[in-house]
Design an enzyme around this catalytic site. Sequence first.
Site, PDB file in Angstrom:
ATOM      1  N   ASP A  66       0.833  -1.201   0.000  1.00 53.67           N
ATOM      2  CA  ASP A  66       0.000   0.000   0.000  1.00 53.67           C
ATOM      3  C   ASP A  66       0.868   1.252   0.000  1.00 53.67           C
ATOM      4  O   ASP A  66       2.096   1.178   0.101  1.00 53.67           O
ATOM      5  CB  ASP A  66      -0.942   0.007   1.217  1.00 53.67           C
ATOM      6  CG  ASP A  66      -0.266  -0.497   2.491  1.00 53.67           C
ATOM      7  OD1 ASP A  66       0.947  -0.258   2.661  1.00 53.67           O
ATOM      8  OD2 ASP A  66      -0.940  -1.120   3.322  1.00 53.67           O
ATOM      9  N   ASP A 135      -8.038  -3.099  14.366  1.00 51.52           N
ATOM     10  CA  ASP A 135      -9.415  -3.330  13.922  1.00 51.52           C
ATOM     11  C   ASP A 135      -9.516  -4.460  12.911  1.00 51.52           C
ATOM     12  O   ASP A 135     -10.549  -4.659  12.284  1.00 51.52           O
ATOM     13  CB  ASP A 135     -10.017  -2.048  13.337  1.00 51.52           C
ATOM     14  CG  ASP A 135      -9.249  -1.516  12.135  1.00 51.52           C
ATOM     15  OD1 ASP A 135      -8.253  -2.160  11.718  1.00 51.52           O
ATOM     16  OD2 ASP A 135      -9.627  -0.454  11.606  1.00 51.52           O
ATOM     17  N   HIS A 137      -7.679  -4.892  10.100  1.00 52.06           N
ATOM     18  CA  HIS A 137      -7.358  -4.647   8.691  1.00 52.06           C
ATOM     19  C   HIS A 137      -6.011  -5.268   8.328  1.00 52.06           C
ATOM     20  O   HIS A 137      -5.113  -5.379   9.161  1.00 52.06           O
ATOM     21  CB  HIS A 137      -7.388  -3.151   8.352  1.00 52.06           C
ATOM     22  CG  HIS A 137      -6.256  -2.349   8.893  1.00 52.06           C
ATOM     23  ND1 HIS A 137      -6.384  -1.479   9.960  1.00 52.06           N
ATOM     24  CD2 HIS A 137      -4.956  -2.252   8.526  1.00 52.06           C
ATOM     25  CE1 HIS A 137      -5.238  -0.896  10.209  1.00 52.06           C
ATOM     26  NE2 HIS A 137      -4.350  -1.354   9.351  1.00 52.06           N
ATOM     27  N   GLU A 142      -9.799  -1.668   5.278  1.00 55.28           N
ATOM     28  CA  GLU A 142     -10.459  -1.345   6.530  1.00 55.28           C
ATOM     29  C   GLU A 142     -11.733  -2.182   6.703  1.00 55.28           C
ATOM     30  O   GLU A 142     -12.236  -2.776   5.743  1.00 55.28           O
ATOM     31  CB  GLU A 142     -10.817   0.144   6.555  1.00 55.28           C
ATOM     32  CG  GLU A 142      -9.618   1.092   6.419  1.00 55.28           C
ATOM     33  CD  GLU A 142      -8.799   1.204   7.694  1.00 55.28           C
ATOM     34  OE1 GLU A 142      -8.825   0.282   8.541  1.00 55.28           O
ATOM     35  OE2 GLU A 142      -8.105   2.225   7.864  1.00 55.28           O
TER      36      GLU A 142
END
Length: 260
Positions: A66, A135, A137, A142
């Site tokens: 990314d 979370d 990801h 996400e």
Amino acid sequence: MEVVIAPGDQLARIAADAIETLLRSQPDSVLGLATGSSPLKVYDELARRHVEDGLGFGRARAFMLDEYVGLAPGHPERYRNVIETEIASRVDFAPDAVQGPDGNAGDLPAACAAYEAAIVGAGGVDLQLLGIGTDGHIAFNEPGSSLASRTRIKTLTQQTREDNARFFDDDIDRVPRHCLTQGLATIMSARHLVLLATGKGKAEAVHQLVEGPVSALWPATIMQMHPHATVLVDDAAASRLQLAGYYRQTYASKPDWQGL
């Protein structure tokens, strides 16, 4: 999915062993490189093996997971620069052997499509390093991300920006709001996934990843569907795992020749 519970330094050596075995048997392998804190000890170990043991990267290629959108080319937290500092400049990758998505492209959708095509053109990723967010990801997929997603632009959650503020002098206003990221389907196309997680803050995400239902609410759970996925965690990150004893037992009983 194989789960290995061990101290952090040992996890880094286990991941480096898998990469070294791949490179020595297949020097033109394609690696997937992650940023964040999780892979740093792996990169240190690979750099040490390059210097001390002659581990070569000269015929290998690599793709980043990314990139932030809009950071200046010289910004130290631009992921291309982070990867250059942490691993690419410390080993003998050929010029332009390491590629990342272009977060400053004039046409971001076209840049994402071109990046996806470049991975396919290289024959796909042989071994993909991954971390996991609090979370759940992986890369910047996400919660709520499509399990069939490919490389695209994403808006970062408040939680991710808060978690990453430590890289921006603890100033969340300096953390970009958007990124380009490989999609979950792109990641799942890699032949071997190796995820590292350490610390109690990752315990719930690791629990969901390994033992929870496959759900877009916890994007990393898609790894349960992968035929060759390895999860490397320390005791703190493993503290919520219900079957931790079983994972320890199976790894302790594993034949030496089997590898990851």
